[in-house]
Design a protein around this motif. Structure first.
Motif, PDB file in Angstrom:
ATOM      1  N   TRP A   1      17.129  84.270  43.009  1.00 40.79           N
ATOM      2  CA  TRP A   1      18.506  83.810  43.200  1.00 40.79           C
ATOM      3  C   TRP A   1      19.531  84.762  42.603  1.00 40.79           C
ATOM      4  N   LYS A   2      19.152  85.546  41.588  1.00 45.74           N
ATOM      5  CA  LYS A   2      20.112  86.480  41.003  1.00 45.74           C
ATOM      6  C   LYS A   2      20.480  87.568  42.008  1.00 45.74           C
ATOM      7  N   TYR A   3      19.465  88.088  42.688  1.00 43.93           N
ATOM      8  CA  TYR A   3      19.740  89.128  43.687  1.00 43.93           C
ATOM      9  C   TYR A   3      20.555  88.551  44.838  1.00 43.93           C
ATOM     10  N   PHE A   4      20.182  87.374  45.311  1.00 45.20           N
ATOM     11  CA  PHE A   4      20.907  86.738  46.406  1.00 45.20           C
ATOM     12  C   PHE A   4      22.353  86.451  46.020  1.00 45.20           C
ATOM     13  N   SER A   5      22.556  86.024  44.784  1.00 44.58           N
ATOM     14  CA  SER A   5      23.922  85.719  44.332  1.00 44.58           C
ATOM     15  C   SER A   5      24.818  86.940  44.453  1.00 44.58           C
ATOM     16  N   GLY A   6      24.298  88.090  44.059  1.00 40.75           N
ATOM     17  CA  GLY A   6      25.079  89.309  44.172  1.00 40.75           C
ATOM     18  C   GLY A   6      25.233  89.764  45.610  1.00 40.75           C
ATOM     19  N   LEU A   7      24.178  89.577  46.402  1.00 40.71           N
ATOM     20  CA  LEU A   7      24.178  90.077  47.772  1.00 40.71           C
ATOM     21  C   LEU A   7      25.192  89.365  48.664  1.00 40.71           C
ATOM     22  N   ILE A   8      25.437  88.087  48.431  1.00 40.41           N
ATOM     23  CA  ILE A   8      26.280  87.312  49.354  1.00 40.41           C
ATOM     24  C   ILE A   8      27.761  87.361  49.004  1.00 40.41           C
ATOM     25  N   ILE A   9      28.114  87.792  47.795  1.00 40.36           N
ATOM     26  CA  ILE A   9      29.510  87.703  47.346  1.00 40.36           C
ATOM     27  C   ILE A   9      30.444  88.547  48.209  1.00 40.36           C
ATOM     28  N   VAL A  10      30.166  89.846  48.320  1.00 35.08           N
ATOM     29  CA  VAL A  10      31.067  90.735  49.052  1.00 35.08           C
ATOM     30  C   VAL A  10      31.096  90.402  50.546  1.00 35.08           C
ATOM     31  N   PRO A  11      29.943  90.126  51.193  1.00 33.11           N
ATOM     32  CA  PRO A  11      30.019  89.712  52.601  1.00 33.11           C
ATOM     33  C   PRO A  11      30.853  88.449  52.823  1.00 33.11           C
ATOM     34  N   TYR A  12      30.727  87.475  51.923  1.00 35.95           N
ATOM     35  CA  TYR A  12      31.500  86.248  52.076  1.00 35.95           C
ATOM     36  C   TYR A  12      32.999  86.521  51.920  1.00 35.95           C
ATOM     37  N   LEU A  13      33.334  87.306  50.913  1.00 40.97           N
ATOM     38  CA  LEU A  13      34.745  87.655  50.713  1.00 40.97           C
ATOM     39  C   LEU A  13      35.274  88.497  51.870  1.00 40.97           C
ATOM     40  N   GLY A  14      34.452  89.446  52.336  1.00 45.82           N
ATOM     41  CA  GLY A  14      34.875  90.286  53.451  1.00 45.82           C
ATOM     42  C   GLY A  14      35.123  89.479  54.711  1.00 45.82           C
TER      43      GLY A  14
END
Length: 246
Positions: free
Chosen positions: A123-136
């Protein structure tokens, strides 16, 4: 923190690509009579380009709820296959509640990046991975809704190409590493061309089902010809489970 940061950096190219595509969505939403807040809310609660564009068309034409449900089901059915595949990639940290949460952010590009990692991910990797795509995706929609009417059509149309270029950039390095991956990808491309250009099939197979057919057939082909051998860690885990059930 190191794992989170890696996920965050891996998500930056996806976020940049999503910004350009959702910018176009914001423009089209305003052209179809949506308010700015409605367009942004749709992007905040959905993270699927094809599904959003199709859903916007149904809403703009005052379609029924059944039509909306069927449209979204067909277009987004491929995510069920990706989720099944991803379930074999995550580690024990990903409990059922976490899987349900991260499932809402499961897109083609996020899947491609996550599944391409060498080790199992949590979940730590996923948490980082989804932040910028969601904001973008969200900020791109907002920018398109506010500023899109001031840009020429040629610029708006060009922005939609960025997503395809980004996806190619994700897939090509894996193809260069392994001829097996190259064969599987080429098979999927050939199948998609057949479904699109053959007169009997063209127009009778939706984009959503076409993606599913190509993914399933090419995956089965790869699984039969290029089976992945179990690692020592996987063998040890299997022995522990077998010992526990005996």
């Amino acid at each position: 923190m190191k794992v989170f940061k890696k996920g965050l950096l891996d998500g930056v190219p996806i976020g940049l690509g999503y910004f350009s595509v959702s910018f176009t969505f914001g423009i089209l939403a305003m052209a179809n009579g949506f308010y700015v807040w409605e367009a942004v809310l749709i992007s905040m609660t959905n993270l699927t380009s094809a599904g959003q564009f199709a859903g916007m068309t149904v809403m703009a034409q005052a379609g029924s709820l059944i039509e909306m449900a069927l449209t979204q089901f067909v277009i987004n059915l491929r995510y069920s296959l990706m989720s099944l595949s991803m379930s074999q990639k995550v580690n024990q940290e990903m409990t059922i509640p976490k899987r349900l949460f991260f499932g809402a952010f499961h897109t083609d590009e996020i899947y491609a990046v996550a599944i391409g990692q060498e080790d199992k991910i949590g979940w730590k990797y996923f948490s980082g991975l989804i932040i910028v795509p969601y904001l973008g995706w969200t900020l791109g929609t907002l920018a398109g809704a506010l500023c899109g009417s001031h840009l020429p059509d040629s610029v708006c149309n060009a922005l939609g190409v960025a997503l395809y270029a980004m996806f190619i950039a994700i897939v090509v390095p894996e193809m260069k590493k392994s001829y097996k991956m190259l064969l599987i990808v080429m098979l999927a491309v050939v199948l998609r061309c057949i479904l699109y250009y053959v007169p009997f099939l063209k127009g009778h197979v939706s984009d959503g089902f076409a993606v599913i057919i190509c993914a399933v057939v090419s995956s089965v082909f790869g699984a039969i010809l290029f089976p992945v051998e179990e690692t020592e860690e996987q063998k040890a885990e299997k022995e522990v489970k077998d010992h526990g059930t005996s």
